[in-house]
Design a protein around this motif. Sequence first.
Motif, PDB file in Angstrom:
ATOM      1  N   LEU A  30     -21.069  -7.494  15.293  1.00  0.00           N
ATOM      2  CA  LEU A  30     -21.370  -7.476  16.714  1.00  0.00           C
ATOM      3  C   LEU A  30     -20.162  -7.823  17.558  1.00  0.00           C
ATOM      4  O   LEU A  30     -19.966  -7.265  18.629  1.00  0.00           O
ATOM      5  CB  LEU A  30     -22.503  -8.464  17.007  1.00  0.00           C
ATOM      6  N   ALA A  31     -19.317  -8.735  17.085  1.00  0.00           N
ATOM      7  CA  ALA A  31     -18.183  -9.171  17.899  1.00  0.00           C
ATOM      8  C   ALA A  31     -17.022  -8.199  17.831  1.00  0.00           C
ATOM      9  O   ALA A  31     -16.228  -8.122  18.757  1.00  0.00           O
ATOM     10  CB  ALA A  31     -17.715 -10.551  17.440  1.00  0.00           C
ATOM     11  N   GLY A  32     -16.902  -7.454  16.711  1.00  0.00           N
ATOM     12  CA  GLY A  32     -15.708  -6.643  16.566  1.00  0.00           C
ATOM     13  C   GLY A  32     -15.906  -5.152  16.581  1.00  0.00           C
ATOM     14  O   GLY A  32     -14.946  -4.396  16.611  1.00  0.00           O
ATOM     15  N   GLU A 105     -24.784  -0.384  18.140  1.00  0.00           N
ATOM     16  CA  GLU A 105     -25.930   0.100  18.900  1.00  0.00           C
ATOM     17  C   GLU A 105     -27.238  -0.572  18.490  1.00  0.00           C
ATOM     18  O   GLU A 105     -28.310  -0.177  18.932  1.00  0.00           O
ATOM     19  CB  GLU A 105     -26.069   1.616  18.726  1.00  0.00           C
ATOM     20  N   GLY A 106     -27.140  -1.597  17.634  1.00  0.00           N
ATOM     21  CA  GLY A 106     -28.323  -2.354  17.246  1.00  0.00           C
ATOM     22  C   GLY A 106     -28.877  -2.005  15.883  1.00  0.00           C
ATOM     23  O   GLY A 106     -29.818  -2.657  15.410  1.00  0.00           O
ATOM     24  N   TYR A 107     -28.319  -1.006  15.202  1.00  0.00           N
ATOM     25  CA  TYR A 107     -28.789  -0.635  13.861  1.00  0.00           C
ATOM     26  C   TYR A 107     -27.973  -1.438  12.847  1.00  0.00           C
ATOM     27  O   TYR A 107     -27.070  -0.922  12.178  1.00  0.00           O
ATOM     28  CB  TYR A 107     -28.621   0.870  13.636  1.00  0.00           C
ATOM     29  N   ARG A 133     -33.975  -0.371  14.548  1.00  0.00           N
ATOM     30  CA  ARG A 133     -33.061  -0.913  15.555  1.00  0.00           C
ATOM     31  C   ARG A 133     -33.420  -2.373  15.814  1.00  0.00           C
ATOM     32  O   ARG A 133     -34.561  -2.693  16.145  1.00  0.00           O
ATOM     33  CB  ARG A 133     -33.176  -0.108  16.850  1.00  0.00           C
ATOM     34  N   PHE A 134     -32.438  -3.240  15.675  1.00  0.00           N
ATOM     35  CA  PHE A 134     -32.675  -4.660  15.887  1.00  0.00           C
ATOM     36  C   PHE A 134     -32.727  -4.953  17.388  1.00  0.00           C
ATOM     37  O   PHE A 134     -32.022  -4.323  18.185  1.00  0.00           O
ATOM     38  CB  PHE A 134     -31.558  -5.484  15.237  1.00  0.00           C
ATOM     39  N   ARG A 135     -33.548  -5.913  17.732  1.00  0.00           N
ATOM     40  CA  ARG A 135     -33.721  -6.285  19.126  1.00  0.00           C
ATOM     41  C   ARG A 135     -33.469  -7.783  19.302  1.00  0.00           C
ATOM     42  O   ARG A 135     -33.496  -8.549  18.338  1.00  0.00           O
ATOM     43  CB  ARG A 135     -35.102  -5.893  19.626  1.00  0.00           C
ATOM     44  N   PRO A 167     -32.443  -3.827  23.021  1.00  0.00           N
ATOM     45  CA  PRO A 167     -31.629  -3.509  21.837  1.00  0.00           C
ATOM     46  C   PRO A 167     -30.443  -4.451  21.720  1.00  0.00           C
ATOM     47  O   PRO A 167     -29.874  -4.898  22.709  1.00  0.00           O
ATOM     48  CB  PRO A 167     -31.171  -2.070  22.107  1.00  0.00           C
ATOM     49  N   ALA A 168     -30.062  -4.744  20.481  1.00  0.00           N
ATOM     50  CA  ALA A 168     -28.950  -5.662  20.232  1.00  0.00           C
ATOM     51  C   ALA A 168     -27.625  -4.904  20.302  1.00  0.00           C
ATOM     52  O   ALA A 168     -26.917  -4.747  19.309  1.00  0.00           O
ATOM     53  CB  ALA A 168     -29.126  -6.335  18.876  1.00  0.00           C
ATOM     54  N   HIS A 169     -27.273  -4.415  21.493  1.00  0.00           N
ATOM     55  CA  HIS A 169     -26.014  -3.713  21.696  1.00  0.00           C
ATOM     56  C   HIS A 169     -24.861  -4.707  21.636  1.00  0.00           C
ATOM     57  O   HIS A 169     -24.876  -5.741  22.308  1.00  0.00           O
ATOM     58  CB  HIS A 169     -25.983  -3.025  23.058  1.00  0.00           C
TER      59      HIS A 169
END
Length: 615
Positions: A30-32, A105-107, A133-135, A167-169
């Motif tokens: 997520l950070a990179g 994109e959250g996947y 898709r993670f939320r 979504p966990a963008h």
Amino acid sequence: MVKSMPGRHLPSRPRQKGSGLARGAASLALAGTLSACTLLGGNGANGGISGTVYAPASLDGVPDNLAPRANEILQTYQSPPASILEARRRADRAAETIEEFLSSEGYLAASAVPQRIDTAATTPKIEITPGDRFRIASVTVAIDGELDPDTANEIDRAKKGLLIGGPAHTSSIERMDTVLVNHLKEAGYAFATSADIDVLASRADTSVEVTYTLSPGPRVKLGELVLPDDIKTRPSAMRVMQTWKTGDYYAPEKIRTLRTRLRSTGLYEGIGIEVAETPDADGTHAVELLLAESKPRSVGIGASLSTTEGAGIDAFWEKRNITGRGDTVRFEGAVANISRNLTARYELPNIGRYGRTLDAEIGARQQETDAYDLTGLKTGATLSQPFNKNFTISAGAYVDLTRTVEYELTRSGPSDPIDQVTFFTPLSATYNTVKNTLDPQDGNRVLLTLEPSISTGTVNAVYTRYLTNATTYHSFTDSLLAAARVEAGGFLGDTDVPADRLFFAGGGGTVRGYSYQSLSPTNLDGDYVGGEALFDASLELRWRKSKRWGYVAFVDSGAAAADFGEVFGDLRSAFGLGVRYYPGFGPIRLDIATPISPREGDDPVQIYISIGQAF
């Protein structure tokens, strides 16, 4: 003193064996991912590469809404793979890129497996299993340090911008980190940083818990402005630009405004501003300026050409910071077919407070127009004061000595020149949100000027001349904008005013396509005599085709007459096209205009060449 406290960590949730997502892996993804995708996809979709390009793989299984972007970020090549080993390496790198992209994109559980190929001539397929898709399940902000209650409440409100259930963008999660740090800085925590973004992912719930750890540092009160020892500007002239009072809390806008003020002086080519990390004895933090002075002199030259007003050349010489107060002396002159002028100006800025400026001038001029010949000498000064960054008022006092020969009088026989002394006190108000004077892109500009005047000599008159001008600029895209201008002027009081104070229309400054002054009142012999009312308007559509070239289509309309009733009855319009060349400092323009309803004797085409936009 900043007290440190241990950061809070969310407990790990139970995971199914072999299928859990490690916190570290999720955090790293997520950070990179966003920056990684940007780098790896730098030449996707050809990326400006001409000729044949070779994709490393084809994609199968990307969610429909993400397929175009997924294909764009894939690195392409200008040559086919030299071996099967190279083809496999390209496919493996592409698979890693797609997994990182889907993770952003959250996947978070997505997998991308490249098909094994037997020949380099085969383009492998990457089989993609995006998974769910993670939320976002929760958002927590941990503060590593002390925070005042108001700012703590503001941070609590701000974190709600990352919607629970959304979504966990990666981009959204990273953007919220920036937002939270900016809130701290706006509240005075000048050295606030983000220590960590901790993401706990649960495959069972397809959700993530996000924890931000912020280190606010001390809440900074601004103190003394520390100046370099080697600059020529007086300390008093520098400190008048200070944007805070001692003891005010730090705010990024205060520093940005100070930088803008320093840049606007034209005295510095390098500007650095540093807030001291260690407070002084009074608890305030000094602000140090790091300045590199620019050259104190400037010389410029320009030219113009039109079929109605002829050719002209203008030049200036300027020296800045004459007395160490940021003041400027400028000499400028122009020579053209119908006019000549030479003017000396002196500008003294920031008198007593920032923005209060004195402009003084003395100048001589000659004009030979179709209405009169004039020789004049003018001197005076104006004091202006901004009330905010957009609104300024000014007041001045001038004396203008003129000798005029009017063709209206000389046609009937020899006549004596008209000698006038005119005293006038211009009062003006300006509202301006336009940033680039030579090439405006967006914003509005409104100018209203009143000139109470007394003319003595051959003609005696007491009157007030007024003129208002409004322009607006609106960008539709980065390369297309519309510009509009409206101008109107008139007189109050006596009407028997000197000829050069009257209004004339037609030519490059008002209505392109018509001869200079040709849309002005005439006497029975056809001599232009000037009007007591003026109206003109212009509309331009400007298209910037490339870095160097642009094109314009425009319509101008206007007239001068004895009163506004006649003005609107005599309005004439013209249509034109123009070319703009951008050498780097502002456009050089070529305009060609033609009257829409030409009168007998009007030329079919007029041409204008100059520097800068028409308005």
